[in-house]
Design an enzyme around this catalytic site. Structure first.
Site, PDB file in Angstrom:
ATOM      1  N   ARG A 114       0.852  -1.202   0.000  1.00  0.00           N
ATOM      2  CA  ARG A 114       0.000   0.000   0.000  1.00  0.00           C
ATOM      3  C   ARG A 114       0.881   1.242   0.000  1.00  0.00           C
ATOM      4  NH1 ARG A 114      -3.682  -0.068   5.164  1.00  0.00           N
ATOM      5  NH2 ARG A 114      -5.062  -1.501   4.062  1.00  0.00           N
ATOM      6  N   ARG A 135      -1.410   6.699   9.758  1.00  0.00           N
ATOM      7  CA  ARG A 135      -1.531   6.158   8.391  1.00  0.00           C
ATOM      8  C   ARG A 135      -1.583   7.290   7.364  1.00  0.00           C
ATOM      9  NH1 ARG A 135      -3.779   0.983   8.419  1.00  0.00           N
ATOM     10  NH2 ARG A 135      -3.033  -0.149  10.236  1.00  0.00           N
ATOM     11  N   LYS A 175      -3.379   1.484  15.160  1.00  0.00           N
ATOM     12  CA  LYS A 175      -3.364   2.405  14.022  1.00  0.00           C
ATOM     13  C   LYS A 175      -3.939   3.772  14.390  1.00  0.00           C
ATOM     14  CE  LYS A 175      -6.044  -0.366  11.568  1.00  0.00           C
ATOM     15  NZ  LYS A 175      -7.022  -0.944  10.603  1.00  0.00           N
ATOM     16  N   LYS A 206      -5.453   7.539  12.459  1.00  0.00           N
ATOM     17  CA  LYS A 206      -5.859   8.074  11.158  1.00  0.00           C
ATOM     18  C   LYS A 206      -6.285   9.543  11.243  1.00  0.00           C
ATOM     19  CE  LYS A 206      -7.271   3.583   9.446  1.00  0.00           C
ATOM     20  NZ  LYS A 206      -8.344   2.763   8.870  1.00  0.00           N
ATOM     21  N   CYS A 254     -15.629  -2.704   0.293  1.00  0.00           N
ATOM     22  CA  CYS A 254     -14.243  -2.992   0.662  1.00  0.00           C
ATOM     23  C   CYS A 254     -13.742  -4.160  -0.197  1.00  0.00           C
ATOM     24  CB  CYS A 254     -14.151  -3.338   2.139  1.00  0.00           C
ATOM     25  SG  CYS A 254     -14.832  -4.974   2.500  1.00  0.00           S
ATOM     26  N   CYS A 292      -8.499 -10.581   1.436  1.00  0.00           N
ATOM     27  CA  CYS A 292      -8.547 -10.137   2.827  1.00  0.00           C
ATOM     28  C   CYS A 292      -8.716 -11.326   3.771  1.00  0.00           C
ATOM     29  CB  CYS A 292      -9.679  -9.139   3.045  1.00  0.00           C
ATOM     30  SG  CYS A 292      -9.748  -8.642   4.772  1.00  0.00           S
ATOM     31  N   CYS A 352     -16.809  -7.708   6.536  1.00  0.00           N
ATOM     32  CA  CYS A 352     -16.726  -8.009   7.982  1.00  0.00           C
ATOM     33  C   CYS A 352     -16.975  -6.711   8.730  1.00  0.00           C
ATOM     34  CB  CYS A 352     -15.365  -8.631   8.322  1.00  0.00           C
ATOM     35  SG  CYS A 352     -14.075  -7.425   8.666  1.00  0.00           S
ATOM     36  N   CYS A 396     -14.067  -1.095   6.701  1.00  0.00           N
ATOM     37  CA  CYS A 396     -13.105  -0.458   5.788  1.00  0.00           C
ATOM     38  C   CYS A 396     -13.746   0.452   4.740  1.00  0.00           C
ATOM     39  CB  CYS A 396     -12.245  -1.517   5.111  1.00  0.00           C
ATOM     40  SG  CYS A 396     -11.246  -2.459   6.274  1.00  0.00           S
TER      41      CYS A 396
HETATM   42 FE1  SRM Z   1      -9.171  -1.571   6.526  1.00  0.00          FE
HETATM   43  C1  SRM Z   1      -7.855  -4.209   8.131  1.00  0.00           C
HETATM   44  C2  SRM Z   1      -8.546  -3.022   3.596  1.00  0.00           C
HETATM   45  C3  SRM Z   1      -9.729   1.374   5.045  1.00  0.00           C
HETATM   46  C4  SRM Z   1     -10.765  -0.448   9.359  1.00  0.00           C
HETATM   47  N1  SRM Z   1      -8.276  -3.294   5.981  1.00  0.00           N
HETATM   48  C5  SRM Z   1      -7.755  -4.236   6.809  1.00  0.00           C
HETATM   49  C6  SRM Z   1      -6.974  -5.299   6.024  1.00  0.00           C
HETATM   50  C7  SRM Z   1      -5.545  -4.853   5.944  1.00  0.00           C
HETATM   51  C8  SRM Z   1      -7.111  -6.750   6.548  1.00  0.00           C
HETATM   52  C9  SRM Z   1      -6.078  -7.261   7.514  1.00  0.00           C
HETATM   53  O1  SRM Z   1      -5.805  -6.604   8.548  1.00  0.00           O
HETATM   54  O2  SRM Z   1      -5.560  -8.338   7.261  1.00  0.00           O
HETATM   55  C10 SRM Z   1      -7.701  -5.172   4.677  1.00  0.00           C
HETATM   56  C11 SRM Z   1      -6.890  -5.593   3.453  1.00  0.00           C
HETATM   57  C12 SRM Z   1      -7.807  -6.147   2.403  1.00  0.00           C
HETATM   58  C13 SRM Z   1      -7.150  -6.403   1.109  1.00  0.00           C
HETATM   59  O3  SRM Z   1      -7.085  -7.589   0.691  1.00  0.00           O
HETATM   60  O4  SRM Z   1      -6.700  -5.478   0.459  1.00  0.00           O
HETATM   61  C14 SRM Z   1      -8.183  -3.745   4.743  1.00  0.00           C
HETATM   62  N2  SRM Z   1      -9.040  -0.927   4.686  1.00  0.00           N
HETATM   63  C15 SRM Z   1      -8.873  -1.701   3.586  1.00  0.00           C
HETATM   64  C16 SRM Z   1      -9.109  -0.907   2.321  1.00  0.00           C
HETATM   65  C17 SRM Z   1      -8.224  -1.357   1.165  1.00  0.00           C
HETATM   66  C18 SRM Z   1     -10.592  -0.983   1.959  1.00  0.00           C
HETATM   67  C19 SRM Z   1     -10.959  -0.542   0.569  1.00  0.00           C
HETATM   68  O5  SRM Z   1     -11.653  -1.331  -0.070  1.00  0.00           O
HETATM   69  O6  SRM Z   1     -10.589   0.547   0.147  1.00  0.00           O
HETATM   70  C20 SRM Z   1      -8.830   0.493   2.851  1.00  0.00           C
HETATM   71  C21 SRM Z   1      -7.377   0.843   2.766  1.00  0.00           C
HETATM   72  C22 SRM Z   1      -7.097   2.149   3.382  1.00  0.00           C
HETATM   73  C23 SRM Z   1      -5.708   2.672   3.143  1.00  0.00           C
HETATM   74  O7  SRM Z   1      -5.392   2.964   2.012  1.00  0.00           O
HETATM   75  O8  SRM Z   1      -4.986   2.839   4.145  1.00  0.00           O
HETATM   76  C24 SRM Z   1      -9.223   0.342   4.310  1.00  0.00           C
HETATM   77  N3  SRM Z   1     -10.001   0.170   7.139  1.00  0.00           N
HETATM   78  C25 SRM Z   1     -10.243   1.236   6.328  1.00  0.00           C
HETATM   79  C26 SRM Z   1     -11.124   2.160   6.972  1.00  0.00           C
HETATM   80  C27 SRM Z   1     -11.687   3.438   6.361  1.00  0.00           C
HETATM   81  C28 SRM Z   1     -10.827   4.638   6.646  1.00  0.00           C
HETATM   82  O9  SRM Z   1      -9.700   4.512   7.178  1.00  0.00           O
HETATM   83  O10 SRM Z   1     -11.276   5.730   6.331  1.00  0.00           O
HETATM   84  C29 SRM Z   1     -11.434   1.612   8.211  1.00  0.00           C
HETATM   85  C30 SRM Z   1     -12.432   2.201   9.235  1.00  0.00           C
HETATM   86  C31 SRM Z   1     -11.923   3.379   9.955  1.00  0.00           C
HETATM   87  C32 SRM Z   1     -11.185   2.975  11.191  1.00  0.00           C
HETATM   88  O11 SRM Z   1     -10.000   2.651  11.101  1.00  0.00           O
HETATM   89  O12 SRM Z   1     -11.805   2.943  12.255  1.00  0.00           O
HETATM   90  C33 SRM Z   1     -10.710   0.372   8.310  1.00  0.00           C
HETATM   91  N4  SRM Z   1      -9.243  -2.222   8.474  1.00  0.00           N
HETATM   92  C34 SRM Z   1     -10.005  -1.661   9.466  1.00  0.00           C
HETATM   93  C35 SRM Z   1      -9.909  -2.484  10.640  1.00  0.00           C
HETATM   94  C36 SRM Z   1     -10.628  -2.215  11.986  1.00  0.00           C
HETATM   95  C37 SRM Z   1      -9.845  -1.270  12.830  1.00  0.00           C
HETATM   96  C38 SRM Z   1     -10.442  -1.099  14.195  1.00  0.00           C
HETATM   97  O13 SRM Z   1     -10.158  -0.093  14.828  1.00  0.00           O
HETATM   98  O14 SRM Z   1     -11.150  -1.972  14.670  1.00  0.00           O
HETATM   99  C39 SRM Z   1      -9.077  -3.572  10.307  1.00  0.00           C
HETATM  100  C40 SRM Z   1      -8.671  -4.748  11.203  1.00  0.00           C
HETATM  101  C41 SRM Z   1      -7.586  -4.396  12.158  1.00  0.00           C
HETATM  102  O15 SRM Z   1      -6.983  -3.335  12.129  1.00  0.00           O
HETATM  103  O16 SRM Z   1      -7.317  -5.264  13.009  1.00  0.00           O
HETATM  104  C42 SRM Z   1      -8.691  -3.377   8.937  1.00  0.00           C
HETATM  105 FE1  SF4 Z   2     -11.386  -7.093   4.975  1.00  0.00          FE
HETATM  106 FE2  SF4 Z   2     -13.279  -6.575   6.715  1.00  0.00          FE
HETATM  107 FE3  SF4 Z   2     -11.791  -4.578   5.784  1.00  0.00          FE
HETATM  108 FE4  SF4 Z   2     -13.533  -5.718   4.200  1.00  0.00          FE
HETATM  109  S1  SF4 Z   2     -14.036  -4.592   6.096  1.00  0.00           S
HETATM  110  S2  SF4 Z   2     -11.403  -5.290   3.684  1.00  0.00           S
HETATM  111  S3  SF4 Z   2     -13.519  -7.818   4.874  1.00  0.00           S
HETATM  112  S4  SF4 Z   2     -11.073  -6.241   7.037  1.00  0.00           S
END
Ligand code: SRM
Ligand code: SF4
Length: 562
Positions: A72, A141, A205, A207, A419, A425, A464, A468
């Site tokens: 990324r 991030r 993390k 943000k 997402c 994922c 899930c 995201c």
């Molecule tokens: Fe996310 C984890 C994809 C934005 C909350 N996110 C993941 C992972 C890396 C899975 C993992 O940990 O193994 C996913 C990778 C999937 C893949 O195969 O690519 C993933 N997140 C994404 C993306 C690619 C979604 C998308 O379709 O665009 C976004 C990439 C952002 C970036 O460029 O940095 C993405 N993730 C977000 C957002 C939205 C935002 O930041 O505005 C959130 C919600 C906001 C927040 O953080 O509260 C988000 N991602 C999570 C979480 C839950 C965090 C939490 O506090 O509970 C996880 C899981 C974790 O961190 O344990 C996670």
């Molecule tokens: Fe993966 Fe859940 Fe984030 Fe979708 S919302 S990319 S299933 S961690």
């Protein structure tokens, strides 16, 4: 004292994020890395994944999982040159899975990079004057910013701020260069220092988003910090500051919840980076390092109280935030098509379904990049802006897009976002990116039938509950609970200021359509002038507005539970 989580020990023993990554990359026996190193590569913007479509078959054949890596980029404000776009296109073709994935945090992900390609891939990124530093991990991030190139002075200012925030909060460790670029692993010999983070970085993390009202394209309240620009006579006078937003939760664990940020005051533009640094430092010291499920700033603020947090922030700053100013958001999401700047340049907002740039679209954008001397700006809704187009160049851009089969999407599709989820994922419980287009096709027919084809109704899906695609801030949110099953949320405000409510639990495709179709029909006939779908479902009692505060309420009247 409470026991530290496993990741805290990994960070502490990592020699500032090195671990044994360099050795692991040389090990040809496996396509993966050790478990501890997998946690550390995240700080370098790299995730180990495996193709989940192939898991069962490979397990049957007693083969190792089909490991590959996701990388990324860190692109504050999402701004790339056309040359960088071409370099990323080539990288995806040569070292990745052949697609570029635009993310909800305004950057690009490359999927499917096999281990032997990983260092060359990062080196190609570096050669294009980009990097992947801190794109994941327990650090700040990618800093996101409203995509408003049609307001050139304002946009330039917030991109500068995004870069300043990114630079101030970037890890100081030289590990990224040592491992990925120079190929040297400095094992303890060199003194490193992390003046802001310390050797164990943040508990989780972190943000930051910068918003320019009336656009709330960044979903300011979903972030640990939101800087909300206050404009007077077209100039930024400062920022309202919100803290403690976040989306992630775990099904069935009510002490995990999405939360919208609290607006705690106003700062001048030149104070914003210091505010961010002190918020980060408080979270470093106060955040929960024993349980990663409660480690985000939102839980710190819930646990210690907002007043105590503000007092601490003011004490650390040595000055007090001013009272927040009046600002008004109108909408989340992106505009569509040409947006014009006062100087006559045009900025084309191109809808990219779920951010996946592939096939003919990928080729078309490459053709544009080859003749374009402006910027490419990734939006926070997985879309792309072909920016800085002179009036005489517009027709040729439109012609290239048309020649590559790019046609206008419906209002429903343009306002939808999914997402990544399966197959890459590791946390996905259900399909998202691969399923939402099909669901939208069915729902398009339903909205057209009741005369809503032109209406903006916002749907977001995730595989899930991690959130995201920020589904809990959507008018219609679908959150995967298991294969083919989703919780349905309704009522998130169109301007991103209000969380939604759980409306149906664990429903499949047919039930989703059967639930939404009558709501669309009722909305079409009973709405007030200018009323958004989410406001309608709340006014008519379909769901209750989030009753108090900004925490999520996942309670569901039992008669509605499936
Ligand atoms: Fe996310 C984890 C994809 C934005 C909350 N996110 C993941 C992972 C890396 C899975 C993992 O940990 O193994 C996913 C990778 C999937 C893949 O195969 O690519 C993933 N997140 C994404 C993306 C690619 C979604 C998308 O379709 O665009 C976004 C990439 C952002 C970036 O460029 O940095 C993405 N993730 C977000 C957002 C939205 C935002 O930041 O505005 C959130 C919600 C906001 C927040 O953080 O509260 C988000 N991602 C999570 C979480 C839950 C965090 C939490 O506090 O509970 C996880 C899981 C974790 O961190 O344990 C996670
Ligand atoms: Fe993966 Fe859940 Fe984030 Fe979708 S919302 S990319 S299933 S961690």
């Amino acid at each position: 004292m409470t026991e530290l989580s496993r990741n805290e020990h990994i960070k502490a023993g990592s020699n500032y994020l090195r671990g044994t990554i360099a050795e692991g990359l040389l090990d040809q026996i496996t396509g993966g890395l050790s478990e501890d190193d997998q946690q550390l590569t995240k700080f370098h913007g790299i995730y180990q994944q495996d193709d989940r479509d192939l898991r069962a078959e490979r397990a049957k054949k007693k083969l190792e999982k089909a490991f590959s890596f996701m990388a990324r980029l860190r692109v504050p404000g999402g701004v790339l040159t056309a040359k960088q776009w071409i370099a990323m296109h080539d990288l995806a073709a040569e070292r990745g899975g052949g697609t570029l994935r635009l993310t909800t945090r305004q950057t690009i992900q490359f999927h499917g990079i096999i281990k032997s390609n990983l260092r060359p891939a990062v080196q190609a990124i570096h050669a294009a004057l980009l990097d992947t530093v801190a794109a994941c991990g327990d650090v700040n991030r990618n800093v996101i910013a409203s995509t408003v190139p049609q307001l050139p002075a304002v946009h330039d200012e917030i991109v500068v701020l995004a870069n300043a925030l990114s630079d101030r909060l970037r890890p100081h460790s030289h590990a990224w260069h040592d491992i990925w670029i120079d190929g040297t692993q400095i094992a303890g010999g060199v003194e490193e220092d992390e003046p802001i983070y310390g050797a164990t970085y943040l508990p989780r993390k972190f943000k930051i988003a910068i918003a320019v009202p009336p656009q709330n394209d960044v979903d300011a309240f979903a972030h640990d910090i939101g800087f909300i620009a206050v404009l007077r006579a077209g100039k930024i006078t400062g920022y309202n500051v919100s803290v403690g937003g976040g989306m992630g939760m775990t099904h069935g664990e009510p002490d995990t919840f999405p939360r919208t940020g609290d607006v705690i005051g106003f700062c001048r533009p030149d104070q914003a980076v210091d505010v961010a640094e002190q918020v980060v430092r408080i979270q470093r010291d106060w955040g929960d390092r024993s349980d990663r499920k409660h480690a985000r700033l939102k839980y710190t603020i819930e646990r210690r109280g907002l007043a105590a947090f503000q007092t601490e922030l003011h004490a650390r700053l040595g000055w007090t935030l001013a009272a927040a100013k009046q600002v008004r958001f109108a909408r989340t999401g992106d505009p569509n098509g040409w947006q014009n700047a006062p100087d006559g340049t045009g900025h084309f907002f191109l809808f990219v379904e779920n951010g996946r740039v592939a096939g003919r679209l990928l080729q078309g954008l490459r053709a544009i990049a080859e003749q374009h001397d402006g910027r490419f700006i990734i939006t926070t809704n997985q879309n792309l802006v072909i920016a800085d187009v002179l009036p005489e160049r517009r027709a040729s851009i439109e012609a290239i897009l048309a020649a590559h089969g790019v046609t206008a999407a419906s209002a429903l599709r343009r306002n939808a976002m999914a997402c990544v989820a399966l197959p890459t994922c590791g946390l996905a419980l259900a399909e998202s990116e691969r399923y939402l287009p099909e669901l939208i096709t069915v729902l398009e027919a339903e909205v057209a039938r009741v005369g809503l084809a032109q209406d903006d109704i916002m749907i977001r899906m995730t595989g899930c509950p991690n959130g995201c695609a920020r589904p809990y801030l959507a008018e219609i949110g679908l959150v995967g609970t298991g294969p083919g099953l989703y919780n349905l949320y309704l009522g998130g405000a169109f301007d991103g200021s209000r969380l939604s409510k759980l409306y149906r639990r664990q429903i499949g495709h047919d039930a989703i359509v059967a639930t939404l179709a009558p709501l669309f029909a009722a909305y079409a006939t009973q709405r007030l002038a200018g009323e958004h779908f989410s406001d309608f479902v709340i006014r008519t009692g379909v769901v209750q507005a989030t009753p108090s505060g900004n925490r999520f309420h996942d309670d569901l009247p039992s008669e509605l539970a499936a």
